[in-house]
Write an enzyme that holds these catalytic residues in place. Structure first.
Site, PDB file in Angstrom:
ATOM      1  N   ARG A 173      98.944  50.259-108.273  1.00 45.21           N
ATOM      2  CA  ARG A 173     100.326  49.915-107.521  1.00 45.21           C
ATOM      3  C   ARG A 173     101.621  50.258-108.259  1.00 45.21           C
ATOM      4  O   ARG A 173     102.508  49.509-108.089  1.00 45.21           O
ATOM      5  CB  ARG A 173     100.372  48.320-107.068  1.00 45.21           C
ATOM      6  CG  ARG A 173      99.044  47.955-106.246  1.00 45.21           C
ATOM      7  CD  ARG A 173      98.883  48.708-104.914  1.00 45.21           C
ATOM      8  NE  ARG A 173      97.673  48.213-104.397  1.00 45.21           N
ATOM      9  CZ  ARG A 173      96.685  48.975-104.482  1.00 45.21           C
ATOM     10  NH1 ARG A 173      96.551  50.159-104.959  1.00 45.21           N
ATOM     11  NH2 ARG A 173      95.465  48.682-103.945  1.00 45.21           N
ATOM     12  N   SER A 223      98.879  42.863 -98.578  1.00 45.11           N
ATOM     13  CA  SER A 223      98.721  41.925 -99.815  1.00 45.11           C
ATOM     14  C   SER A 223      99.903  41.544-100.337  1.00 45.11           C
ATOM     15  O   SER A 223     100.868  42.358-100.836  1.00 45.11           O
ATOM     16  CB  SER A 223      97.539  42.528-100.726  1.00 45.11           C
ATOM     17  OG  SER A 223      96.441  42.913-100.254  1.00 45.11           O
ATOM     18  N   GLU A 293     102.837  42.185-105.123  1.00 42.12           N
ATOM     19  CA  GLU A 293     102.633  43.460-104.794  1.00 42.12           C
ATOM     20  C   GLU A 293     103.878  43.934-103.902  1.00 42.12           C
ATOM     21  O   GLU A 293     104.322  45.116-104.083  1.00 42.12           O
ATOM     22  CB  GLU A 293     101.138  43.598-104.060  1.00 42.12           C
ATOM     23  CG  GLU A 293     100.936  45.141-103.679  1.00 42.12           C
ATOM     24  CD  GLU A 293      99.607  45.205-103.240  1.00 42.12           C
ATOM     25  OE1 GLU A 293      99.529  46.028-102.178  1.00 42.12           O
ATOM     26  OE2 GLU A 293      98.641  44.727-104.003  1.00 42.12           O
TER      27      GLU A 293
END
Length: 299
Positions: A173, A223, A293
């Protein structure tokens, strides 16, 4: 703050811009206050000029894709939206090149039509190609890092450069784009030849998994937290008894604890209070520090 230069560029290229624009409709969470100027460039040249004017005049700017991983309160500056006008898709052999504004699902569809495998795991992620590269998006064991060959970008000086994958700092990420200020124009991906029916079957299987396990019926940022090393965020949250925990219109999904959803009327403050509560409880009960995130913007 003067925005005459921004307006002049938009008028020159006849591209859309609005002042005091409400951003909620541009995010998958359906939350967002106003930005001073919202501009939607209709060509690469227009985008480059907008970036140059912002940089030369010290005007704060934010690059917006599909807003699928974004929680924003407001932005005091210019929001530059990379949309469908910068989303062309082309296929050459086993190589797919897509403009930064192309929907990831559309690129997956083009790969399928050309019997190219490697993007199945990304099907169903509701973002743009540029945003997917920026955060090295992934799911079900795959990520952008696995298929990206290169990207055309605008660097900090307004020059168009070709950046190879090995210079993108792609990790979980994360990419170098969050640090170097480069703006992605297009992404070239290298795929493998496959059987069209098998590719479609895999895409359908993973899409069904999303429908079965994720709260797709509610607005969310996907998420909410990154996966802590050695753990799963959703499992930690559920083990702490936080499934269904609610603050205002924001709730830990009862379907998947890794998602904070907007059940209706949730505010930026609702989500931030709930996120803070989750982090505190997980830290105290499990000794694990959760990291968001989603990208959080308030300036």
């Amino acid at each position: 703050m003067g925005y005459s230069g921004i307006k002049a560029v938009c008028n020159k290229y006849n591209c859309r811009f609005e002042e005091n624009f409400a951003l909620a409709a541009k995010t998958s969470m359906k939350i967002g206050g106003e930005c001073d100027i919202f501009a939607e460039p209709n060509s690469g040249e227009c985008l480059i000029e907008l970036l140059n004017v912002c940089r030369e005049n010290d005007v704060p700017y934010f690059i917006l894709g599909k807003g699928s991983n974004l929680l924003i309160k407001r932005f005091g500056g210019v929001v530059i939206a990379i949309g469908a006008a910068l989303g062309g898709i082309s296929v050459d052999g086993n190589t797919v090149t897509a403009g930064a504004g192309a929907a990831l699902s559309a690129v997956c569809g083009a790969a399928l039509e050309n019997s190219l495998s490697g993007m199945e795991c990304l099907y169903g992620i509701p973002g743009s190609v540029g945003g997917a590269l920026y955060m090295n998006a992934g799911a079900y064991g795959g990520e952008m890092k696995d298929i990206v060959k290169s990207a055309r970008c605008v660097d900090g000086s307004g020059n168009v450069v070709e950046l190879p994958a090995e210079e993108m700092g792609l990790s979980y990420r994360h990419s170098v784009f969050s640090e170097n200020g480069f703006c992605v124009l297009s992404v070239t991906m290298e795929l493998k030849n496959g059987e069209k029916s098998a590719i479609k079957a895999k895409m359908d299987e993973l899409m069904q998994k999303r429908r079965d396990k994720q709260p797709l019926e509610y607005p969310s940022c996907g998420s909410t937290f990154k996966r802590p090393e050695g753990y799963f965020a959703a499992a930690l949250i559920e083990e702490c008894g936080l499934k269904g925990c609610t603050v205002g219109g924001a709730q830990v999904s009862e379907k998947h604890s890794g998602f904070v959803i907007n059940r209706g009327g949730a505010t930026f403050e609702d989500v931030m209070e709930l996120v803070g509560h989750i982090k505190t409880v997980v830290r105290e009960k499990k000794g694990v520090e959760l990291e968001c995130e989603m990208l959080i913007v308030d300036r």
